[in-house]
Design an enzyme around this catalytic site. Structure first.
Site, PDB file in Angstrom:
ATOM      1  N   CYS A 209      -6.292  -4.738  -8.110  1.00 25.21           N
ATOM      2  CA  CYS A 209      -6.143  -4.407  -6.698  1.00 25.21           C
ATOM      3  C   CYS A 209      -5.694  -5.615  -5.866  1.00 25.21           C
ATOM      4  CB  CYS A 209      -7.422  -3.783  -6.141  1.00 25.21           C
ATOM      5  SG  CYS A 209      -8.907  -4.761  -6.339  1.00 25.21           S
ATOM      6  N   HIS A 210      -5.832  -6.824  -6.414  1.00 26.66           N
ATOM      7  CA  HIS A 210      -5.342  -8.005  -5.695  1.00 26.66           C
ATOM      8  C   HIS A 210      -3.815  -8.009  -5.578  1.00 26.66           C
ATOM      9  CE1 HIS A 210      -5.493  -9.077  -9.978  1.00 26.66           C
ATOM     10  NE2 HIS A 210      -4.418  -9.809  -9.742  1.00 26.66           N
TER      11      HIS A 210
ATOM     12  N   ASN B 237     -12.439   0.198  -5.997  1.00 26.74           N
ATOM     13  CA  ASN B 237     -12.093  -0.196  -7.370  1.00 26.74           C
ATOM     14  C   ASN B 237     -13.325  -0.757  -8.091  1.00 26.74           C
ATOM     15  OD1 ASN B 237     -11.010  -1.240  -9.722  1.00 26.74           O
ATOM     16  ND2 ASN B 237      -9.680  -2.710  -8.726  1.00 26.74           N
TER      17      ASN B 237
ATOM     18  N   GLU C 145      -1.100 -15.859 -10.850  1.00 23.17           N
ATOM     19  CA  GLU C 145      -0.166 -15.003 -11.579  1.00 23.17           C
ATOM     20  C   GLU C 145       1.273 -15.483 -11.395  1.00 23.17           C
ATOM     21  OE1 GLU C 145      -0.686 -10.808 -11.083  1.00 23.17           O
ATOM     22  OE2 GLU C 145      -2.823 -10.911 -11.545  1.00 23.17           O
TER      23      GLU C 145
ATOM     24  N   TYR D 175       0.849  -1.196   0.000  1.00 21.18           N
ATOM     25  CA  TYR D 175       0.000   0.000   0.000  1.00 21.18           C
ATOM     26  C   TYR D 175       0.887   1.249   0.000  1.00 21.18           C
ATOM     27  CZ  TYR D 175      -3.932  -3.079   1.026  1.00 21.18           C
ATOM     28  OH  TYR D 175      -4.884  -4.051   0.953  1.00 21.18           O
TER      29      TYR D 175
END
Length: 148
Positions: free
Chosen positions: A112-113, A104, A139, A81
């Site tokens: 945002c993940h 979001n 990912e 963050y």
């Protein structure tokens, strides 16, 4: 059962027929999400859908954070963050970054993940912490496949 598989094939046909009526941005969005889950390397070459959500069109820190996240934090990466606050131009605004993530309007496409705590813990997510961890590991695994 026969009726169950018939219902599934009818549902599949409805989806196929429906795609012809989709608007271009919705087609782009569908193609992008399909690539994200099935062939992530293709997402970089696909057009990004046009975003018309009012939140993304206003001049605010939240909008700036979301656009920065979309532009600068790539597939398979994670950012804290505080790091995202720095990238967006206000390193002291880590809490405001959390607020931006909560608002979001386009999760996954605006990733945002990928925003995690400085401690390395995943932190909260609108879709639940298990979903966030799944997206991050999806990912990571896909990125590793591309490297090897």
């Amino acid at each position: 059962s026969v009726s169950h598989s018939r219902a599934e094939s009818l549902a599949a046909c409805e989806v196929c027929e429906g795609t012809e009526e989709m608007t271009e941005p919705l087609k782009q969005c569908t193609a992008w999400l399909h690539a994200y889950f099935c062939e992530p390397a293709r997402t970089v070459s696909l057009p990004m859908p046009a975003f018309h959500h009012p939140l993304l069109r206003q001049d605010s820190f939240t909008s700036q954070v979301l656009w920065t996240l979309l532009r600068d934090v790539k597939f398979g990466e994670a950012v804290s963050y505080k790091q995202l606050a720095d990238l967006a131009g206000n390193g002291r605004a880590a809490r405001a970054v959390g607020g931006a993530m909560r608002s979001n309007p386009i999760p996954i496409i605006i990733p945002c993940h990928r925003v995690i705590r400085s401690s390395g813990q995943s932190g909260s997510y609108g879709g639940g912490s298990l979903m966030k961890e799944w997206l991050l590991s999806h990912e990571k695994l896909q990125k590793e496949k591309l490297v090897y």
